[in-house]
Motif scaffolding. Structure first.
Motif, mmCIF file in Angstrom:
data_model
loop_
_atom_site.group_PDB
_atom_site.id
_atom_site.type_symbol
_atom_site.label_atom_id
_atom_site.label_comp_id
_atom_site.label_asym_id
_atom_site.label_seq_id
_atom_site.Cartn_x
_atom_site.Cartn_y
_atom_site.Cartn_z
ATOM 1 N N ILE A 191 0.863 -1.187 0.000
ATOM 2 C CA ILE A 191 0.000 0.000 0.000
ATOM 3 C C ILE A 191 0.895 1.230 0.000
ATOM 4 N N TYR A 193 1.336 5.132 0.622
ATOM 5 C CA TYR A 193 0.734 6.207 1.407
ATOM 6 C C TYR A 193 1.387 7.546 1.086
ATOM 7 N N ASP A 215 -1.690 -3.694 9.193
ATOM 8 C CA ASP A 215 -0.681 -2.739 8.742
ATOM 9 C C ASP A 215 0.552 -3.494 8.258
ATOM 10 N N LYS A 218 4.272 -1.309 3.511
ATOM 11 C CA LYS A 218 3.761 -0.078 2.932
ATOM 12 C C LYS A 218 4.909 0.796 2.451
ATOM 13 N N GLU A 220 5.851 4.975 1.708
ATOM 14 C CA GLU A 220 5.437 6.334 2.032
ATOM 15 C C GLU A 220 6.144 7.322 1.114
ATOM 16 N N SER A 238 -3.021 2.291 -4.125
ATOM 17 C CA SER A 238 -3.221 3.412 -3.220
ATOM 18 C C SER A 238 -4.636 3.957 -3.376
#
Length: 308
Positions: A191, A193, A215, A218, A220, A238
């Motif tokens: 994912i 972010y 979670d 991921k 960022e 996303s």
């Protein structure tokens, strides 16, 4: 002493950014041109204004004093220019706006007609994340801000501009054929972010929390442009605002993944402090927005309404 206003402007920008390269970029000048004017300015003083240690530029104490004086001179010149335009019956002054980064795809369209109508107005627009936008508004550093999520701790006035829609997005290389999309998609794929402080990230985390998505892995990233490139490259999936995806969807680089309870829908709002005493420029801009916003949305964002 025979320095020019142009040299004062260049020196002030170099002091502000502590970099000749960055100053040249902001002033839309070549680096050699900035360096030459900086040298001509320095040659008029027997005491150094700046010094370079390693590769870092530092401003001397004397340089800071000269920079403060330069700012006062430039402010007076600016005031004279505004007063001259005002005497001619023209609107003049500064319009200061802070916007969240995704709003950069929309806000310019709500400004262009106003700026064209009033050439005596100077626009200062800061594009950053939600936390910084609210901070600048709270500190009375700007006239207006554009956000999708209203801060609850401030007393505000607002005008709703247009709807903000957040969809699940991936590269078109991600096959959806004959697949039933469930929340396992978030467990199987990384994912991507936005950074902490971003309203998009907050909305995304709230949505994923409602699905009880663990979670896991991921990524960022600090800008929408970087995030889009990561999606196109297939680094993950996303939830993104539709407003910034027009070209990528048109060029078939990105796709919207249908998912239950998406899109997340909020509204873009132009906000300002209730206690703010608006300048003539800011007041005129409010009148412009109130009378023109529906036409701007219809003329510019008709493509946007096709996605629900």
């Amino acid at each position: 002493m025979n320095y020019t206003l142009h040299q004062l402007q260049i020196f002030s920008k170099v002091v502000e950014l502590k970099s000749v390269t960055k100053a040249s970029e902001e002033l839309f000048l070549s680096q050699p041109a900035v360096s030459m004017q900086l040298k001509k300015f320095q040659d008029q003083f027997s005491i150094p204004l700046t010094e370079v240690v390693g590769r870092q530029l530092y401003v001397t104490d004397f340089g800071r004093e000269i920079a403060e004086a330069a700012e006062k001179i430039l402010a007076e010149v600016e005031a004279i220019n505004y007063k001259t335009l005002s005497q001619q019956g023209k609107l003049a002054g500064k319009l200061k706006i802070a916007i969240v980064s995704t709003a950069k795809y929309a806000m310019p369209y709500f400004l262009s007609g106003f700026m064209e109508k009033h050439p005596g107005v100077d626009l200062l627009m800061d594009v950053t994340n939600k936390a910084e936008v609210i901070k600048s508004l709270e500190n009375n550093e700007v006239d207006f801000a554009m956000v999708s999520v209203l801060p609850e701790h401030l007393s505000l006035n607002k005008i709703e501009l247009m709807q903000n829609k957040l969809f699940l997005v991936s590269s078109t290389n991600f096959s959806l054929q004959n697949k039933r999309i469930t929340k396992t998609i978030f467990e199987k794929h990384p994912i991507i972010y936005r950074e902490k402080g971003s309203a998009t990230r907050a909305a995304m985390e709230k949505f994923l929390s409602s699905l009880n998505v663990p979670d896991k892995k991921k990524i960022e990233l600090k800008s929408n442009e970087a995030l889009k490139q990561a999606l196109i490259a297939g680094l993950g999936i996303s939830i993104m605002p539709l407003i910034g995806l027009k070209n990528e969807l048109k060029d078939n680089e990105l796709q919207i993944i249908p998912f239950k309870n998406l899109p997340i829908k909020t509204n873009w709002n132009l906000i300002w402090l209730q206690s703010k005493k608006l300048s003539p420029v800011a007041s005129e801009y409010l009148k412009y927005i109130q009378s023109e916003k529906e036409k701007i949305i219809k003329d510019t964002f008709s493509w946007y309404e096709a996605y629900n």
